[in-house]
Design an enzyme around this catalytic site. Structure first.
Site, mmCIF file in Angstrom:
data_model
loop_
_atom_site.group_PDB
_atom_site.id
_atom_site.type_symbol
_atom_site.label_atom_id
_atom_site.label_comp_id
_atom_site.label_asym_id
_atom_site.label_seq_id
_atom_site.Cartn_x
_atom_site.Cartn_y
_atom_site.Cartn_z
ATOM 1 N N SER A 143 0.865 -1.193 0.000
ATOM 2 C CA SER A 143 0.000 0.000 0.000
ATOM 3 C C SER A 143 0.894 1.233 0.000
ATOM 4 O O SER A 143 2.053 1.171 0.432
ATOM 5 C CB SER A 143 -0.864 0.025 1.253
ATOM 6 O OG SER A 143 -1.495 1.289 1.398
ATOM 7 N N TYR A 157 -2.293 -1.897 10.332
ATOM 8 C CA TYR A 157 -2.344 -2.006 8.870
ATOM 9 C C TYR A 157 -1.061 -1.448 8.254
ATOM 10 O O TYR A 157 -0.436 -2.080 7.403
ATOM 11 C CB TYR A 157 -3.567 -1.242 8.352
ATOM 12 C CG TYR A 157 -3.775 -1.353 6.862
ATOM 13 C CD1 TYR A 157 -4.432 -2.451 6.311
ATOM 14 C CD2 TYR A 157 -3.322 -0.355 5.996
ATOM 15 C CE1 TYR A 157 -4.627 -2.547 4.939
ATOM 16 C CE2 TYR A 157 -3.516 -0.448 4.638
ATOM 17 C CZ TYR A 157 -4.179 -1.540 4.108
ATOM 18 O OH TYR A 157 -4.365 -1.645 2.747
HETATM 19 P P1 NAD Z 1 -11.657 -6.089 -0.456
HETATM 20 O O1 NAD Z 1 -12.115 -6.067 0.959
HETATM 21 O O2 NAD Z 1 -12.603 -5.672 -1.528
HETATM 22 O O3 NAD Z 1 -11.068 -7.533 -0.820
HETATM 23 C C1 NAD Z 1 -10.262 -8.257 0.063
HETATM 24 C C2 NAD Z 1 -10.575 -9.739 -0.070
HETATM 25 O O4 NAD Z 1 -9.691 -10.478 0.790
HETATM 26 C C3 NAD Z 1 -12.013 -10.103 0.350
HETATM 27 O O5 NAD Z 1 -12.626 -10.913 -0.638
HETATM 28 C C4 NAD Z 1 -11.826 -10.871 1.649
HETATM 29 O O6 NAD Z 1 -12.813 -11.862 1.885
HETATM 30 C C5 NAD Z 1 -10.441 -11.482 1.433
HETATM 31 N N1 NAD Z 1 -9.814 -11.872 2.697
HETATM 32 C C6 NAD Z 1 -9.828 -11.226 3.878
HETATM 33 N N2 NAD Z 1 -9.180 -11.925 4.817
HETATM 34 C C7 NAD Z 1 -8.740 -13.063 4.207
HETATM 35 C C8 NAD Z 1 -8.023 -14.202 4.651
HETATM 36 N N3 NAD Z 1 -7.628 -14.322 5.923
HETATM 37 N N4 NAD Z 1 -7.738 -15.176 3.758
HETATM 38 C C9 NAD Z 1 -8.149 -15.085 2.478
HETATM 39 N N5 NAD Z 1 -8.851 -14.040 1.999
HETATM 40 C C10 NAD Z 1 -9.147 -13.044 2.863
HETATM 41 O O7 NAD Z 1 -10.369 -5.148 -0.465
HETATM 42 P P2 NAD Z 1 -9.369 -4.648 -1.629
HETATM 43 O O8 NAD Z 1 -9.365 -3.167 -1.576
HETATM 44 O O9 NAD Z 1 -9.607 -5.334 -2.915
HETATM 45 O O10 NAD Z 1 -7.998 -5.129 -0.980
HETATM 46 C C11 NAD Z 1 -7.105 -6.004 -1.589
HETATM 47 C C12 NAD Z 1 -5.714 -5.697 -1.114
HETATM 48 O O11 NAD Z 1 -5.378 -4.349 -1.481
HETATM 49 C C13 NAD Z 1 -5.529 -5.768 0.403
HETATM 50 O O12 NAD Z 1 -4.287 -6.380 0.704
HETATM 51 C C14 NAD Z 1 -5.521 -4.323 0.821
HETATM 52 O O13 NAD Z 1 -4.823 -4.120 2.018
HETATM 53 C C15 NAD Z 1 -4.827 -3.688 -0.364
HETATM 54 N N6 NAD Z 1 -5.001 -2.242 -0.513
HETATM 55 C C16 NAD Z 1 -6.233 -1.695 -0.595
HETATM 56 C C17 NAD Z 1 -6.349 -0.315 -0.699
HETATM 57 C C18 NAD Z 1 -7.697 0.356 -0.736
HETATM 58 O O14 NAD Z 1 -7.772 1.572 -0.649
HETATM 59 N N7 NAD Z 1 -8.782 -0.389 -0.910
HETATM 60 C C19 NAD Z 1 -5.218 0.498 -0.756
HETATM 61 C C20 NAD Z 1 -3.973 -0.096 -0.683
HETATM 62 C C21 NAD Z 1 -3.871 -1.470 -0.563
#
Ligand code: NAD
Length: 257
Positions: A143, A157
């Site tokens: 991130s 986080y």
């Molecule tokens: P999201 O919540 O839409 O998707 C995350 C998915 O991970 C969900 O389907 C959830 O069920 C799954 N998950 C959660 N815990 C889990 C586990 N223990 N084992 C397997 N699956 C699990 O979120 P997203 O925004 O698509 O996030 C994806 C990645 O991107 C994450 O690592 C998040 O930290 C990162 N990220 C997101 C953002 C943002 O602004 N959304 C910014 C930077 C990084």
């Protein structure tokens, strides 16, 4: 097609970045192994791919559990023969994650177990499979908060994403001569469930938006395109990088009015 004959395992494929990446990789010719703890979401992703004529299978896997990670990699090889792309993408941002004083130990432990240990376990069982395939590409979702400090506290986080970035560099160096590339994807703030649930009021959203030069949240589809580049041979001389896709947030000192 940029991923013809490739097999890609994507964690967190039931939602957000993981789902959009699974759909895009499948369009580009890859067979998809969608892993998640959200069975309904993961199965829906698979259904969306197969309806488009793509190849995909779902496996229930909690990335914080070693047995599950071992099983998801085994599932990939059993279903499609080999594994070429490992996208360690699953992650959480807990709504009780706060500053040092107010973050409970169990929230810290849970966040680190999924976001950081989950990447370690994905690599622990995924790298031997990539070796068996003669090499491949690992993408770890970090991130922009691994690069910058924020006044909106989410300490566990932030620490977890710093760990992902540091692990990515070392993994990249260790496996560079095995034809295994390891890069981190560093998204900016996105309009996905994860962040929108955390920034649950309009005021909190605006507090974040003022820092983004482009003046909008990013989309999961935009991260999928970046992941496609890192997964494909187009990025063949890239390893150990922090691939920042953030609407300019890390470049900004003052944002436009
Ligand atoms: P999201 O919540 O839409 O998707 C995350 C998915 O991970 C969900 O389907 C959830 O069920 C799954 N998950 C959660 N815990 C889990 C586990 N223990 N084992 C397997 N699956 C699990 O979120 P997203 O925004 O698509 O996030 C994806 C990645 O991107 C994450 O690592 C998040 O930290 C990162 N990220 C997101 C953002 C943002 O602004 N959304 C910014 C930077 C990084």
């Amino acid at each position: 097609m940029r991923l013809q004959n490739k097999v890609a395992l994507i964690t967190g494929a039931g939602s957000g970045i993981g789902r959009e990446t699974a759909l895009l990789f499948a369009e580009e010719g890859a067979a998809i192994v969608a892993a998640d703890i959200n069975d309904a979401g993961g199965l829906e992703t698979v259904q969306m791919i197969t309806q488009q004529g793509g190849r995909a299978t779902y496996v229930h896997a909690d990335v914080s559990q070693a047995q599950d990670c071992q099983q998801m990699v085994r599932h990939a090889e059993e279903a499609f023969g080999q594994l070429h792309v490992l996208f360690n993408n699953a992650g959480i941002m807990h709504n009780q994650d706060d500053d040092a004083i107010n973050t409970a130990e169990n929230i810290w432990d849970l966040t680190l177990a999924i976001n950081a240990k989950g990447v370690f376990l994905g690599c622990k069982y995924g790298i031997p499979a990539l070796r068996r395939a003669g090499g491949g590409s690992i993408i770890n979702t970090a991130s922009f908060v691994a690069l910058m400090g924020a006044a909106t506290p989410q300490l566990a986080y932030t620490a977890s994403k710093g760990a992902v970035l540091a692990m990515t560099r070392e993994l990249a160096v260790i496996h560079a001569r095995e034809n295994i590339r390891v890069n981190a994807l560093c998204p900016g703030p996105l309009r996905t469930e994860l962040l929108m649930n955390f920034l649950d009021t309009e005021a909190k959203k605006q507090r974040r938006l003022v820092h983004i030069p482009m003046g909008r949240f990013g989309e999961a589809k935009e991260m999928a395109k970046a992941a496609l580049y890192l997964a494909s041979d187009e990025s063949s001389f890239m390893t150990g990088t922090e691939f920042v896709v953030d609407g300019g947030i890390t470049a900004a000192y003052v944002t436009p009015e």
